[in-house]
Design an enzyme around this catalytic site. Structure first.
Site, PDB file in Angstrom:
ATOM      1  N   ASP A 117      -8.677  93.333  55.926  1.00 48.19           N
ATOM      2  CA  ASP A 117      -7.655  94.385  55.959  1.00 48.19           C
ATOM      3  C   ASP A 117      -8.231  95.791  55.868  1.00 48.19           C
ATOM      4  OD1 ASP A 117      -5.703  92.464  56.080  1.00 48.19           O
ATOM      5  OD2 ASP A 117      -5.349  92.430  53.930  1.00 48.19           O
ATOM      6  N   THR A 176     -23.810 105.844  76.301  1.00 47.76           N
ATOM      7  CA  THR A 176     -24.881 105.108  76.958  1.00 47.76           C
ATOM      8  C   THR A 176     -25.219 103.864  76.147  1.00 47.76           C
ATOM      9  OG1 THR A 176     -27.255 105.111  77.496  1.00 47.76           O
ATOM     10  CG2 THR A 176     -26.524 106.698  75.849  1.00 47.76           C
TER      11      THR A 176
END
Length: 745
Positions: free
Chosen positions: A147, A510
């Site tokens: 959670d 990238t």
């Protein structure tokens, strides 16, 4: 000799790291099976473990040593028995993975420890010498919770894997639902915390999200139905609504997935389906992010135990940006409990703030991107901003473009998309792009705008013409090393072309993660998951079992010679003679021009004859493809939104009213936005030149090289570990300044 004890309610990568780091520092390490229940029951539930005990668990989801709720540990009698079982084995250091309940119980145990030992001595179960010898108990916690509901850390162990499960389901629904006009209501876990719902909504571009910390305003039913109708009118075939299981309205009444479905059906008549993910979110293979996070936190936990003194408070090791930090356990627990108290009392703004900077930033970004204001309510700046992708494609680029376009429109700018990078720019491949044009882009791999590695230097005059023709007042470039070089070239050309005297910002994207000025690049996490998944499958098919971590990794940044290769082969050969008959060697494509993949494959094959077989696999462009990971979608979205807000600020600062144009020619008007340790930072590209190795296209210093010794330690090499960068004990207030934003999800 230090002794480590381990209760596990999280990731097996953390178990592996604690065990192997503990053994590395010459400590005895024990498992406790079935959590606190095993500690109370004792016997075979508490066993000493070896290096081999944690082999082949890195890829396994869940917990290999079990976990159980324990009523008896909540009583003093139960804790007395647990203390006896630990003293019998000489255990005085505890490493606990769990949520706030488990960690609070561990802290209470520590506070009672001396009293428990005295009581055991009075009952004749231990002698006075044992009371003195084991007088103090040290505790370090790691937070294991899908959670992400624990204050003080940007990310808990297990959360990223849960997000992967959710996004896999959302992506599957989106592909199958395109043939129908449907609304899907997805219920995800989060009884008291809406992190999973919020981030998955951000990562998939959900139409609406319900979370406990931020209930919708009165009349939300009308607002939601209007938005769904507008989206359907724009020919959007699929609506996604995400509901946290603990979602409430502003009167603290539950909002259930069934209630939302019934509302949509009754008000709009849309074909609507409910999908409840349930415990699917807890299962599956751990993500690359979780494996690395858990391994780093496990090692940090051992270091914290080694440095602990009787005066040291119980602490948790946590993540702040890209840094491991140590925080007082009870400060974090108290703040976590304050969040629930604030929600119970209807102080929802305070609840969001207490959740921390990452949660607050996620919520603000979602609100910014999810709903377009009517044109009449939007400001009009008369500024034109162009967005382009440069370099090789990277997963998450499209999420970044979507965020840039929508934030730019919200700020009042006219947004333009450039097709095929600088080369396309020079050819006039530029068009205005609207809010709706980027709908559904977050989950798309590659670059929808197209991208090329071409640098702008040979097209400067043509690009300047296009900037002038389209009246472009600012540029956002999303890409890798070529994008960085491109901005340097445009900046240098300002002396000749006034058209380039505009604010320019770069967002790193990238798979190589080689852009100076940023610890992370968009696309790197997706590539890591591709590599990890492939390695898992290779080990399953070729070796008959799952592997642990890599035994060796050859990279350009750390030079190696034939002696190291020989040592690696000998190390692997000795390992194969034990019960661990699996191995994994990774090689970067440019690590050495002579020691090629084929050379290393043939070397290991020859030297391993009679002991092990060798196989090779070249991943290649697989690492650039596929759907973006939740991390890359979220990171790309948030960093791009922040970059566009910077552009808006710079446009206002550099606009010359008397001339009616923007003129920016200072270094700080051409920046790269990157994550540096804990914060997102704008850095002039001119200043980054001193940090860049232009020959090899990498930064001169790279943070992840500090993880190399950690990898070697966990692979059983004899090496030293630099603790200078390990976390220091801080206070929660220092850790979470509201104004400091992070790229962590």
């Amino acid at each position: 000799m230090s002794v480590l004890f381990f209760i596990q309610r999280g990731m097996n990568a953390a178990v592996r790291a604690v065990v192997r780091m503990g053994i590395y520092v010459k400590a005895k390490v024990y498992f406790v099976y079935e959590g606190y229940q095993g500690m109370v029951d004792g016997g075979d539930n508490i066993v000493e473990v070896s290096w081999e005990s944690v082999s082949s668990i890195l890829q396994v989801g869940g917990t290999v040593i079990g976990s159980a709720r324990c009523k008896s540990f909540r009583t003093r009698e139960g804790r007395l028995q647990a203390a006896y079982n630990l003293v019998q084995r000489g255990i005085t250091n505890l490493c606990v993975i769990g949520g706030d309940g488990s960690l609070t119980g561990a802290n209470l145990f520590r506070e009672e420890w001396s009293g428990l030992l005295e009581e055991l001595a009075q009952k004749g179960k231990i002698d006075e010498e044992a009371v003195k010898k084991y007088a103090y108990l040290n505790i370090v916690g790691m937070v294991g919770s899908i959670d992400n509901d624990f204050c003080g850390t940007d990310m808990t162990i297990g959360t990223d894997s849960a997000l992967h499960r959710i996004i896999e389901v959302v992506d599957a629904i989106m592909t199958t639902a395109q043939s129908h006009q449907r609304t899907f209501v997805l219920e995800v876990m989060g009884r008291h915390c809406g992190y999973l719902a919020l981030v998955s909504a951000l990562a998939c571009g959900a139409d609406w999200v319900f979370i406990p910390e931020y209930p919708p305003e009165e009349g939300w039913e009308d607002s939601m139905c209007v938005k769904l109708s507008e989206n359907r009118a724009r020919k959007k075939r699929l609506n996604i609504i995400i509901v946290a299981e603990g979602a409430i309205d502003c009167h603290n009444k539950p909002i259930t997935s069934e209630k939302v479905k019934d509302l949509v059906v009754q008000r709009l008549g849309f074909d609507t389906r409910v999908t409840i993910l349930g415990h699917v979110q807890r299962g599956g293979t751990p993500s690359a992010f979780d494996r690395i996070l858990a391994s780093r936190m496990g090692v940090e936990a051992v270091l914290a135990l080694l440095e602990a003194t009787p005066a040291t408070p119980a602490c948790v090791v946590s993540l702040s940006g890209n840094q491991a930090v140590r925080l007082p356990l009870m400060e974090c627990v108290q703040m976590t409990q304050e969040v629930q108290k604030a929600m119970d009392e209807g102080r929802f703004v305070e609840a969001v703030r207490l959740r921390g900077r990452s949660f607050e930033n996620n919520l603000n970004t979602y609100k910014l991107l999810s709903h377009k204001k009517p044109d009449a309510e939007l400001p009009k700046t008369n500024f034109n901003v162009a967005v382009l992708n440069v370099g090789a494609p990277a997963a998450g680029m499209n999420a970044a473009v979507r965020a840039a376009v929508r934030v730019g429109i919200t700020e009042g700018h006219k947004m333009f998309a450039v097709i095929d990078g600088f080369e396309g720019f020079s050819r006039g491949k530029i068009k205005e792009i609207s809010w709706g044009d980027v709908g559904g882009w977050t989950g798309q791999g590659g670059s929808i705008l197209g991208t090329k590695r071409t640098l702008p230097a040979k097209y400067l005059e043509k690009i300047a013409d296009q900037m002038r023709t389209n009246n472009i007042n600012a540029l956002m470039v999303i890409g890798g090393f070529e994008a960085y070089l491109g901005l340097l070239e445009l900046s240098a050309a300002r002396e000749k072309y006034d058209e380039f005297c505009v604010p320019m910002v770069m967002v790193p994207a990238t798979v190589s993660n080689n852009v100076p000025g940023s610890d992370f690049s968009i696309g790197a996490d997706t590539a890591l998951n591709t590599i990890t998944d492939t390695c898992d499958r290779i080990k399953q098919s070729n070796m008959g079992a799952l592997a642990a971590g890599a035994d060796a990794a050859y990279i350009f940044e750390e030079q190696f010679d034939i002696r190291e290769l020989q040592a690696n082969v000998e190390h692997l050969t000795e390992k194969m003679k034990t019960s661990i008959q699996r191995g994994l060697v990774l090689r970067n494509e440019n690590c050495n021009e002579n020691y090629t993949t084929d050379f290393i494959y043939q070397l290991y094959s020859e030297e391993g004859k009679g002991v092990f077989d060798c196989r090779k696999n070249v991943l290649g462009h697989m690492q650039q493809g596929g759907a973006p990971s939740p991390f890359d979608r979220n990171f790309g979205t948030k960093i791009s939104a922040k970059a566009m807000q910077w552009i808006s600020k710079k446009l206002q600062e550099t606009y010359r009213k008397e001339e009616g144009k923007v003129f920016a020619n200072t270094d700080d008007s051409v920046c790269l936005l990157g994550m540096r340790r804990r914060n997102l930072v704008f850095q002039p590209v001119a200043e980054l030149k001193n940090e860049t190795d232009f020959v090899h296209r990498i930064p001169k210093e790279q943070w992840w090289l500090k993880l190399r010794p950690l990898m070697k330690i966990l692979a059983k090499y004899k090496t030293s570990y630099d603790v200078s960068d390990s976390g220091q004990l801080e206070h929660v207030a220092m850790h979470s300044p509201k104004e400091a934003e992070t790229g962590a999800i």
